[in-house]
Design a protein around this motif. Structure first.
Motif, PDB file in Angstrom:
ATOM      1  N   LEU A  82       0.829  -1.211   0.000  1.00  0.00           N
ATOM      2  CA  LEU A  82       0.000   0.000   0.000  1.00  0.00           C
ATOM      3  C   LEU A  82       0.862   1.260   0.000  1.00  0.00           C
ATOM      4  CD1 LEU A  82      -2.850  -0.994   2.476  1.00  0.00           C
ATOM      5  CD2 LEU A  82      -2.973  -0.832  -0.017  1.00  0.00           C
ATOM      6  N   ASP A 126     -12.418  -2.841  -6.692  1.00  0.00           N
ATOM      7  CA  ASP A 126     -11.135  -2.700  -6.003  1.00  0.00           C
ATOM      8  C   ASP A 126      -9.933  -3.167  -6.816  1.00  0.00           C
ATOM      9  OD1 ASP A 126     -12.434  -1.695  -3.710  1.00  0.00           O
ATOM     10  OD2 ASP A 126     -12.887  -3.729  -3.056  1.00  0.00           O
ATOM     11  N   ARG A 168      -7.158   3.427   1.372  1.00  0.00           N
ATOM     12  CA  ARG A 168      -7.691   2.178   1.925  1.00  0.00           C
ATOM     13  C   ARG A 168      -8.160   2.361   3.372  1.00  0.00           C
ATOM     14  NH1 ARG A 168      -9.857  -0.684  -1.634  1.00  0.00           N
ATOM     15  NH2 ARG A 168     -10.053  -2.264  -0.033  1.00  0.00           N
ATOM     16  N   VAL A 212      -5.026  -4.715  -4.414  1.00  0.00           N
ATOM     17  CA  VAL A 212      -5.146  -4.690  -2.961  1.00  0.00           C
ATOM     18  C   VAL A 212      -5.216  -6.094  -2.354  1.00  0.00           C
ATOM     19  CG1 VAL A 212      -6.224  -2.411  -2.901  1.00  0.00           C
ATOM     20  CG2 VAL A 212      -7.664  -4.441  -3.058  1.00  0.00           C
TER      21      VAL A 212
END
Length: 175
Positions: free
Chosen positions: A109, A144, A118, A148
């Motif tokens: 991330l 999404d 997020r 992720v």
């Protein structure tokens, strides 16, 4: 013998999850029956314990699957870890696998500059679940994307390896 079988099971599951993004049911099913056979060889009480631990793990984690927070294959891997090992060891290995996944996820991330996005999404999700008082899917692939997701079965394999490494190192240092 159980530890070696579990290690082979998690290695295969982890590699499949890493490469294909899923773990085949036939792979996990074969190892489920091997684990049950090993337990049954030890006696009916061990076999019953194996069944109880695997069913309990699936039952407890099923809500996370319904919310699309964890995949079905990942839950089956957790159930196998619980079935093959005594609960204290299983919890340690699952915890180490989750820790590996958490670090990997955070680094992913950060690299993609998605941390704030997020976190906002998670908070909005929590508010929506409490507001609507119903189960809502957390992860929707169309919305999404794949950026992720993590191969959690691979993280469990790494967690098992890390556990083996740390316990062997502790034995070397502390006898």
């Amino acid at each position: 013998m159980r530890g070696i079988c579990l290690l082979i099971c998690l290695a295969g599951a982890g590699l499949w999850d890493f490469q294909a993004g899923r773990v085949p049911n036939w792979w996990l099913g074969c190892w489920y029956f091997i684990g049950f056979g090993l337990s049954a060889y030890s006696g009916w009480l061990a076999a019953a314990g194996y069944l109880i631990r695997t069913v309990a793990a699936v039952s407890i984690l099923f809500l996370f699957f319904l919310c699309r927070m964890i995949g079905a294959g990942d839950i089956k891997c957790i159930a196998l870890i619980c079935g093959y090992l005594k609960l204290p060891y299983a919890i340690r290995i699952i915890g180490m696998g989750m820790a590996v996944g958490a670090v990997w996820s955070f680094l992913k991330l950060v690299q993609k500059k998605l941390v704030r996005k997020r976190l906002r999404y998670l908070l909005a999700y929590i508010r929506q679940v409490f507001h609507e008082k119903r189960i809502i899917e957390y992860y929707v692939p169309e919305r999404d994307g794949k950026e992720v997701t993590l191969p959690l079965a691979f993280c469990f394999f790494l967690g098992f390896g890390l556990y083996l490494l740390l316990t062997r190192m502790a034995w070397l240092f502390f006898g």
